[in-house]
Scaffold this motif. Structure first.
Motif: not given
Length: 173
Positions: A3-4, A7, A42, A45-46, A49
């Motif tokens: 899970q990320a 957000t 993180a 990567r967000l 995506r």
């Protein structure tokens, strides 16, 4: 897949609150401390995506902006990536920070300010391969600002954007 840890709303809140530094490292550093707080990777990567769409950013900042007042600023900056050999969108760009051409990602932003606060309203990532110039992105962001009912007192930008076509568009809007 795990899970990320952050957000798009975490990142948008960071962008709204930050007034000077807008890096993934700064976002991770300012994230509320917790045992599972996200690292800067993180946020990277967000951003990889998410689709390159500024609509979510606009929905968050719109209530904070007086569209009939203030100043719109369009500017680009180079996010340094000196060690990136195979990262998509990393190419050579002029960096005002280094006063030289460097490896990085070029980000064009539209910021609204009233002189006290500044809010990013729109952005474009300059990709030499998509065929759009920085001036094309400039005009698209101005069209989007007009569609969002902006009526700023002034639109400010670097002389880099002072092509006749851009100046006519600003005048006509």
């Amino acid at each position: 897949m795990n899970q990320a840890k952050c957000t798009e709303h975490d990142y948008i809140n960071f962008l709204i609150a930050a007034q000077k530094a807008y890096s993934a490292s700064e976002a991770a550093r300012t994230h509320p401390q917790a045992d599972d707080a996200p690292a800067h990777d993180a946020y990277t990567r967000l951003l990889q995506r998410l689709p390159p769409d500024s609509q979510a950013l606009w929905h968050e900042v719109e209530p904070c902006i007086d569209k009939a007042f203030g100043l719109l600023v369009i500017d680009d900056s180079t996010l340094d990536k000196p060690y990136a050999k195979h990262i998509e969108l990393v190419t050579r760009h002029w960096s005002g920070k280094h006063h030289d051409v460097v490896q990085g990602i070029n980000l064009i932003t539209l910021v609204w300010t009233d002189g006290q606060s500044a809010f990013p309203c729109d952005y474009r990532i300059y990709n030499k391969e998509d065929g759009l110039t920085k001036n094309d992105h400039f005009r698209v962001m101005l069209e989007e600002a007009k569609a969002r009912d902006f009526a700023p007192v002034v639109v400010a930008f670097d002389s880099w954007y002072s092509s006749l076509e851009n100046l006519k568009q600003v005048r006509d809007m």
